[in-house]
Write a protein that holds these residues in place. Structure first.
Motif, PDB file in Angstrom:
ATOM      1  N   SER A 175       0.809  -1.222   0.000  1.00 20.45           N
ATOM      2  CA  SER A 175       0.000   0.000   0.000  1.00 20.45           C
ATOM      3  C   SER A 175       0.838   1.267   0.000  1.00 20.45           C
ATOM      4  O   SER A 175       0.287   2.365   0.048  1.00 20.45           O
ATOM      5  N   ALA A 176       2.172   1.148  -0.085  1.00 18.65           N
ATOM      6  CA  ALA A 176       3.045   2.315  -0.051  1.00 18.65           C
ATOM      7  C   ALA A 176       3.533   2.725  -1.436  1.00 18.65           C
ATOM      8  O   ALA A 176       4.219   3.741  -1.566  1.00 18.65           O
ATOM      9  N   ILE A 177       3.213   1.957  -2.493  1.00 18.57           N
ATOM     10  CA  ILE A 177       3.619   2.340  -3.849  1.00 18.57           C
ATOM     11  C   ILE A 177       2.841   3.581  -4.273  1.00 18.57           C
ATOM     12  O   ILE A 177       1.622   3.640  -4.134  1.00 18.57           O
ATOM     13  N   HIS A 178       3.546   4.570  -4.791  1.00 17.41           N
ATOM     14  CA  HIS A 178       2.896   5.834  -5.156  1.00 17.41           C
ATOM     15  C   HIS A 178       2.409   5.814  -6.602  1.00 17.41           C
ATOM     16  O   HIS A 178       1.230   6.024  -6.875  1.00 17.41           O
ATOM     17  N   VAL A 179       3.309   5.613  -7.538  1.00 17.72           N
ATOM     18  CA  VAL A 179       2.947   5.552  -8.951  1.00 17.72           C
ATOM     19  C   VAL A 179       3.777   4.469  -9.621  1.00 17.72           C
ATOM     20  O   VAL A 179       4.743   3.957  -9.043  1.00 17.72           O
ATOM     21  N   SER A 180       3.415   4.160 -10.870  1.00 15.96           N
ATOM     22  CA  SER A 180       4.154   3.162 -11.634  1.00 15.96           C
ATOM     23  C   SER A 180       4.549   3.739 -12.982  1.00 15.96           C
ATOM     24  O   SER A 180       3.907   4.652 -13.497  1.00 15.96           O
ATOM     25  N   ALA A 181       5.633   3.187 -13.536  1.00 18.28           N
ATOM     26  CA  ALA A 181       6.114   3.610 -14.845  1.00 18.28           C
ATOM     27  C   ALA A 181       6.252   2.382 -15.741  1.00 18.28           C
ATOM     28  O   ALA A 181       6.538   1.284 -15.262  1.00 18.28           O
ATOM     29  N   PRO A 182       6.075   2.557 -17.055  1.00 18.38           N
ATOM     30  CA  PRO A 182       6.162   1.412 -17.973  1.00 18.38           C
ATOM     31  C   PRO A 182       7.606   1.106 -18.349  1.00 18.38           C
ATOM     32  O   PRO A 182       8.280   1.933 -18.955  1.00 18.38           O
ATOM     33  N   VAL A 183       8.071  -0.087 -17.993  1.00 14.81           N
ATOM     34  CA  VAL A 183       9.461  -0.457 -18.293  1.00 14.81           C
ATOM     35  C   VAL A 183       9.585  -1.862 -18.860  1.00 14.81           C
ATOM     36  O   VAL A 183      10.665  -2.257 -19.286  1.00 14.81           O
TER      37      VAL A 183
END
Length: 753
Positions: free
Chosen positions: A403-411
């Motif tokens: 629950s601490a992940i803020h955002v995600s990026a495509p890699v």
């Protein structure tokens, strides 16, 4: 860590017993020959030199930002031929002896931190491709057909150039592998897969936001500025803390460099690889200044981590950290004493009090059933934790959830570990002047988010560290199409209207949306730290086959706290048959459920347990905290009578008073029209010109012109814009602007009309 702080009146016998007890525990840790020595504030360096000489230490560094702290290295204790017990015994004796000095406040024996770089192991990935079996669990035939061909067979630049011409992109791209950088701008150039699944970066570039004037430093294993794409290397943003005696030179290992030292250089290329130099690809913030802070190319300690994240923090804006505790499913760790202090100092004093930005990788332990709830760096409110997505908008097999992940990026990265199906990864720089096409993992996702933050700071340099976190929460969107289905990512809508997920945080970062929202962001009010929910202390045994439920009642500190940011739960729990069987949930008054810690089957610990560990949830962002919160702790270990016992539990709420903020929107940021693009570029040039001659009145007018053009939206100008330009003409004719400056500025003004 053997640590002791002087306490007036404590008998020395008790101090010795305490040190010995701590020593027994730390014999399991890898103690080093490094020590922190903290003196009373009114003590000068002569005291440190005296203590170092008396106890056979070399004084390596004065860490003034941490307080009156000195870094010592012993000349004979804890060397490679010493046993762990001998090292712990010698260290405890040295600490007791130093504490006998009346000017010593604290001494901490430095432990070798169990951290690692969070990149995808390419060798392991290729082995999986060669030896794995077809994954038939949930791969559609359409996906299988789409990624059946090898990457070398799909580098079709013609499709990409055609797509760019339709988008009116003023930036002419000659970097040969830009078409492979699907995560920057995905037109479907990779066999038509998921067009639009990208950072939505080009609209921000189209308005002139490329990182100019912002300094980003990569905290890693070093940076090799000899790469032709890293010409924006900035020595003022760099340091080599793996070699404290080194006074100058680039922050990279001396001598031949191998792939083992390419990690920091690869991360730097994602951020700042030059545009239009006919080499490799492009960085997100290709006009930003790049620093490299070397700490991972040797033994990492609490002190080194603290040095890194405080280094030149009035100059560096963003610290990109693609590392963390080992992702083996066994480690439960938190930042140690000085690193925790450094993070707090960074957000309170960095960037002139606006706060440094610390962007952290959430971890690649999914392949080991790890959970980022056990990572204290990810769960620190002063960091921005980044997750990874693949080209289908799904969490790759290596991704962790919490629950601490803020955002995600495509890699990129396949969504199952044994799949034969390749995925499209990240193209970036490498040591020895090379171009690396196999970067992935949350290590690759972190620099992309760091870069987008740099663009937002260019758009609005006055943003605080909390403003940036708010903007990230509002600038993410659901991964588009296909396997980005909300049900697969376990999305829920929280009480404030945000889509939130344990796998992807607030979703896929929309870089253009982040930048555009930053331009007009009003700023948040002062942070409120609310701890009005009564803590639990005692012995609370987890029942069999059901959770221990602990209710916490909050009134939002009498209604002063109305808009949540971070919710932190601190817990001590022992007695379980295996720590990895513990699962922790928190339910808010609005009904939002946060899994603070998931099961980690490889963690068999039954001795240390959970010791004063802090867990964080962002899933309640913007909710009102008032009401009853339910903390649920499961012990699914099947340990018979041996079940976990909670001895302490508390909840802390961080947020603001609820001042009006822009509404939450999940729409993708739009492209500018050709006229809007032209107007934005012209006004951006005028603003840059005004800054170059440092004329404050003209700088203000140029900013007004730029904002008016962007707000106007059609590039037609109008009476207001003409009035601004005429006023600018009058300003440049005043005394104090040279003839040369005047001619230059008039050219810029004419081009803006």
């Amino acid at each position: 860590m053997i640590a002791y702080k002087r306490s007036k009146g404590l008998p020395w016998l008790l101090a010795c017993i305490l040190s010995c007890a701590i020593c027994v525990y730390n014999c399991q840790e890898q103690l080093t020959d490094h020590f922190a020595l903290e003196l009373l504030d009114n003590s000068d360096i002569s005291v440190a030199k005296e203590i170092a000489k008396k106890h056979n230490f070399d004084l390596l560094h004065h860490a003034q930002q941490l307080g009156n702290v000195y870094h010592l290295q012993h000349r004979s204790a804890c060397k490679s031929n010493h046993t762990a017990n001998q090292c712990a015994t010698d260290g405890a004796a040295l600490i007791r002896s130093m504490l006998s000095h009346p000017r010593v406040l604290r001494s901490i024996h430095q432990v070798a931190e169990d951290v690692e770089k969070r990149h995808l192991d390419i060798k392991e990935f290729l082995r999986n491709l060669a030896d794995g079996v077809d994954d038939k669990s949930d791969d559609s035939s359409e996906e299988s057909r789409a990624i059946d061909k090898r990457r070398e067979e799909i580098e079709d630049a013609k499709i990409y150039k055609k797509a760019l011409s339709r988008r009116h992109l003023d930036l002419i791209v000659n970097d040969p592998h830009f078409n492979l950088q699907w995560y920057l701008h995905n037109t479907g150039q990779l066999q038509g897969i998921n067009p639009g699944l990208d950072l939505n970066l080009l609209p921000a570039w189209n308005r002139g936001f490329t990182g100019s004037g912002i300094v980003v430093s990569v905290v890693d294993d070093g940076l090799d500025p000899s790469n032709p794409d890293l010409k924006n290397y900035d020595p003022l943003a760099s340091a080599d803390f793996n070699n404290l005696t080194r006074k100058e030179g680039i922050p990279i290992r001396s001598g031949p460099l191998t792939m083992e030292q390419t990690h920091g250089t690869a991360c730097a290329g994602e951020i700042g690889a030059l545009a239009n130099n006919s080499f490799c690809g492009i960085g997100v913030a290709f006009n930003a200044k790049l620093g490299g802070i070397r700490i991972l190319d040797g033994v990492v300690t609490d002190l080194l981590e603290a040095y890194a994240i405080l280094h030149n923090n009035q100059y560096i804006s963003v610290y990109s950290c693609s590392w963390g505790p080992r992702d083996n499913g066994l480690v439960m760790d938190m930042p140690k004493f000085y690193t925790s202090k450094a993070l707090q100092l960074g957000v309170s004093k960095g960037r002139g009090g606006k706060g440094s930005l610390f962007v952290m990788a959430s971890g690649n332990g999914g392949k080991n059933a790890d959970n980022c709830g056990a990572d204290g760096f990810v769960n620190n409110p002063h960091t921005i934790a980044v997750g990874a997505l693949n080209i289908f908008g799904r969490t790759p097999y290596y991704g962790e959830s919490c629950s601490a992940i803020h955002v995600s990026a495509p890699v990129g990265g396949p969504h199952t570990p044994n799949s034969k199906l390749p995925d499209y990864l990240v193209t970036t720089t490498m040591v020895n002047g090379g171009c690396f096409k196999e970067m992935s993992g949350t290590s690759a996702a972190t620099p992309l988010v760091s870069s987008c933050v740099a663009l937002a700071l260019q758009a609005n340099p006055e943003l605080s560290w909390r403003d940036v976190q708010h903007l990230l929460s509002r600038s993410a969107r659901l991964p588009s199409s296909g396997k980005g289905d909300p049900k697969i990512q376990s999305w829920q809508v929280n009480g404030a209207g945000h889509y939130v997920s344990h796998h992807a945080g607030f979703g896929l970062l929309d870089c253009a949306k982040l930048v555009f929202t930053a331009q007009t962001w009003p700023g948040v009010t002062d942070q409120i730290d609310c701890r009005d929910a009564k803590p639990y202390r005692g012995k609370f045994r987890v029942p069999s086959r059901k959770p221990l439920t602990l209710p916490f009642d909050s009134r939002g500190c009498n209604g002063t706290l109305k808009r949540l940011e971070h919710v932190l739960v601190t817990l001590t729990m022992q007695g379980m048959a295996m720590r990895g069987a513990v699962e922790i949930w928190l339910k808010s008054p609005a009904g939002t459920e946060s899994r603070l810690l998931g099961m980690r089957p490889k963690d068999k610990d039954n001795r240390v347990g959970i010791k004063n560990q802090t867990f964080l949830t962002l899933l309640n962002w913007d909710e009102n905290p008032a009401g009853r919160w339910l903390l649920q702790i499961w012990d699914r270990g099947g340990g018979g009578r041996r079940r976990g016992v909670v001895t302490e539990a508390s909840v802390q709420f961080l947020g603001s008073s609820g001042a009006r903020l822009p509404p939450v929107s999940h729409r993708r940021a739009r492209w500018l029209t050709p006229d809007e693009t032209t107007a934005a570029f012209r006004s951006q040039r005028l603003a840059s010109a005004a800054q170059e001659v440092l004329h404050p009145e003209l700088a203000t007018l140029s900013r007004r012109l730029h904002n008016a053009l962007v707000a106007n939206g059609n590039g037609s100008g109008g009476g207001d814009l003409t009035a601004i330009v005429n006023e600018a003409r009058r300003v440049v004719s005043k005394k104090g602007v040279t003839d040369e400056d005047l001619k230059y500025l008039l050219r810029q003004i004419d081009s803006a009309l």
